[in-house]
Enzyme design. Sequence first.
Site, mmCIF file in Angstrom:
data_model
loop_
_atom_site.group_PDB
_atom_site.id
_atom_site.type_symbol
_atom_site.label_atom_id
_atom_site.label_comp_id
_atom_site.label_asym_id
_atom_site.label_seq_id
_atom_site.Cartn_x
_atom_site.Cartn_y
_atom_site.Cartn_z
ATOM 1 N N GLY A 11 0.761 -1.404 0.100
ATOM 2 C CA GLY A 11 0.067 0.140 -0.046
ATOM 3 C C GLY A 11 0.870 1.282 0.037
ATOM 4 N N ASN A 113 4.862 -6.241 5.558
ATOM 5 C CA ASN A 113 4.981 -7.608 5.640
ATOM 6 C C ASN A 113 5.151 -8.589 4.376
ATOM 7 O OD1 ASN A 113 4.793 -7.486 8.484
ATOM 8 N ND2 ASN A 113 2.460 -6.747 8.065
ATOM 9 N N ILE A 143 2.554 1.975 6.872
ATOM 10 C CA ILE A 143 1.668 3.001 7.824
ATOM 11 C C ILE A 143 1.569 2.315 9.123
ATOM 12 C CG2 ILE A 143 1.212 4.737 6.185
ATOM 13 C CD1 ILE A 143 -1.749 3.515 6.315
ATOM 14 N N ASP A 144 1.118 0.905 8.859
ATOM 15 C CA ASP A 144 0.522 0.244 9.708
ATOM 16 C C ASP A 144 1.487 -0.228 11.114
ATOM 17 O OD1 ASP A 144 -1.943 -0.298 8.651
ATOM 18 O OD2 ASP A 144 -1.013 -1.814 7.482
ATOM 19 N N MET A 188 -7.662 3.439 10.112
ATOM 20 C CA MET A 188 -7.087 2.262 9.347
ATOM 21 C C MET A 188 -6.415 1.516 10.510
ATOM 22 S SD MET A 188 -5.429 3.521 5.802
ATOM 23 C CE MET A 188 -6.358 3.638 4.268
ATOM 24 N N GLY A 189 -6.473 0.139 9.963
ATOM 25 C CA GLY A 189 -5.692 -1.068 10.986
ATOM 26 C C GLY A 189 -6.500 -2.217 11.285
ATOM 27 N N LEU A 299 -6.597 9.272 2.802
ATOM 28 C CA LEU A 299 -5.976 10.534 3.015
ATOM 29 C C LEU A 299 -4.841 10.262 4.392
ATOM 30 C CD1 LEU A 299 -8.342 13.511 2.928
ATOM 31 C CD2 LEU A 299 -6.496 12.790 1.275
ATOM 32 N N ARG A 301 -2.878 7.858 4.545
ATOM 33 C CA ARG A 301 -1.697 7.300 4.058
ATOM 34 C C ARG A 301 -1.157 8.167 3.032
ATOM 35 N NH1 ARG A 301 -4.124 1.911 1.092
ATOM 36 N NH2 ARG A 301 -4.562 2.756 -0.924
#
EC number: 2.7.1.90
Lengths: 406, 406
Positions: A11, A113, A143-144, A188-189, A299, A301
């Site tokens: 991503g 990952n 970003i995670d 997100m997550g 937005l 990310r």
Amino acid sequence: MKNMLVAQSGGPSAAINATITGVIDAGLASSRVEHVYGALNGIKGVLNENFVILDDICKKTETRDLLAMTPAAALGSCRWKLKNPEEDKREFEEIIRILRKNNIGYFIYTGGNDSMDTVYKLSVYCREHGVDDIKIMGAPKTIDNDLGETDHCPGFGSAAKFIATAFTEIACDCYVYDIPSVTVVEVMGRNAGWLTASAALARNEERNVPQLIYLCERAFDTERFVKDVKEALDRENNIIIAVSEGLKDARGNYVGEEMKSGKEDAFGHKYLSGIGKYLEQVITDKIGCKVRSVELNILQRCAGYMLSETDIIESRNLGAFAAVSAIRGETGKMSALKRMPGDNYQVEIVLADLSKIANVEKTVPLEWITEDGHDITEELVDYLRPLIQGEVRIPYKDGVPEHFIL
Amino acid sequence: MKNMLVAQSGGPSAAINATITGVIDAGLASSRVEHVYGALNGIKGVLNENFVILDDICKKTETRDLLAMTPAAALGSCRWKLKNPEEDKREFEEIIRILRKNNIGYFIYTGGNDSMDTVYKLSVYCREHGVDDIKIMGAPKTIDNDLGETDHCPGFGSAAKFIATAFTEIACDCYVYDIPSVTVVEVMGRNAGWLTASAALARNEERNVPQLIYLCERAFDTERFVKDVKEALDRENNIIIAVSEGLKDARGNYVGEEMKSGKEDAFGHKYLSGIGKYLEQVITDKIGCKVRSVELNILQRCAGYMLSETDIIESRNLGAFAAVSAIRGETGKMSALKRMPGDNYQVEIVLADLSKIANVEKTVPLEWITEDGHDITEELVDYLRPLIQGEVRIPYKDGVPEHFIL
């Protein structure tokens, strides 16, 4: 002299272009590197031999600086999972053939990952098949913030800064009316709550929002949630709640799953959306006050106007370090951040073992979630706070941000 | 010496605090003004005599500058419609009584259509009842840009800059994958498409997004939309579409209404959400490519980190001009912007007649929408472009924007 190849995967993030900028910096600086190629759309671009000559395009310092401040992934990305070489080694053979054909001695792959899984498989394949003329390195990006063996991940700090900032703005917006209201903000997550936890960075002496934070690491109980919200409304008029998109119940099922789309991506991850809308409905039904939900959406990310200076500098350094390490003969590793002990934030860049990273998700430790389940601890705030420090003054043209476009 | 009173009403915006800053500036500068009071939560705060002394709180220049850069409405807002005085004049009598009790000779009310209705009714009531010791002025504010008698509205430029910027970022995000994809972006606007049109400002020589723009002024035909999207996908891989939340069909019904909540606010406006999700579903069903929808949501109006310098300067000037005009004896008018002819953008601040403004919605002229219905004309771009120019460097503290908090 060998060529270097860099590609991006997974991503988009606001910092992955800073990482490839670091790779280009290192390639330009090394007398052992002839050209720095970029493969378009990740490993697919390698398989299709779809290359651009980055050291040529990014010869000027200003161009590289602009690239480092441009969000998403300038080289494009892919979600392409290499097959297990024991089942099908044709893709691996093809990649090696193409790299050798282009005299590529160093291959740097940036990603999360799944991408580190690609780098790991490829490096194992090379080792097992005596390929020692190609050094393969990973550079982290997600970003995670869920990669193991690194204190935190490039792209996370900027996303966290966007999220914390969004909560300060949403707080301004909520406080204008003097009637009870609840705003549920979906962050997100899927499995890691790091981004949701960053909402806490909006707090200061004058602004205690969000009042409730629910991370996906801990089982979510809707009844308990309603009770928490009622209690919060007894204390204050305007309640702002941060929730991870991937909240699950005690059985491990996604909360409100019936309202979600259920589509899956190439890695079998379910596309999630709608926990915010679901909880909005729950509050309407069970409490009945004014309620709205906000999905921070993509937005988070890709907001290049809300970069963490710390993040962008570290991301660029991580790319450069991966490249320099490859030139020095390292392979099968990932550049990573190690936080130094002490009160002042300092990091060192190190090399991490890919076997410990590929396909492992680092989630928020449960001890960093408060006992009551609806907040995070000060330890977690202390971990997060340094990562969003500093602003990057990006260039604007005609009123909108200027970006590097290939 | 008289006191001045200022209050804010309607939905939050990123520039309404700049307007009250202008009022405070003018009050502080005038020898005829003793104090500048702020009423909390709009006209309700007047009725409840809920005042703060703004000239005291905002004595320092830095405090006023911070207030001018803080989004939402620092004094709080309300959605309170005064009754028609012919039916019930008690609220009017009460307002006059409270203003006189507090020696208030100048009352400046900032807001949109509904707020200008309040200012208008109150000024008419004063005129008809011989109240000539209180001057009542409006200062415009609405991100929707739908007020008449002014070239454009404070708050719109910053919202437009946020929207245009968001489209540049979303474009970066969309372009990373090389598979066909459609992103539907839902922009605020029930009846006026100005904000949706601002998406076009994301375009430059290198980036032709959004490819399709649908404003709520023109009847929306879902079949035609599917055809437009298919044709766009024939030309390009990644299609970004801007749609107004208030799209209506030829009969005037909201498109996809069955998917929406149907709740109404105090003015009888329906809360809208979901046109994006609805069109996402339409594309999934009729085209079947990768599709996602993004609702820009409340950040459109409260993103204080994405201020248009032009907007903030004009907003502050409009507040000051309304206040100065009241001091000079004007009443029942609104400060407004008049664009000067010529190629270089220049505005003059003028006074506009409230009777022509209250409850009138200025929508995008149909001739500024292209014949095919899915884009805007160059004339509209030329109108919009100057309004997003210039950036405001806001202060950050601990990694997040600093705000004025009362």
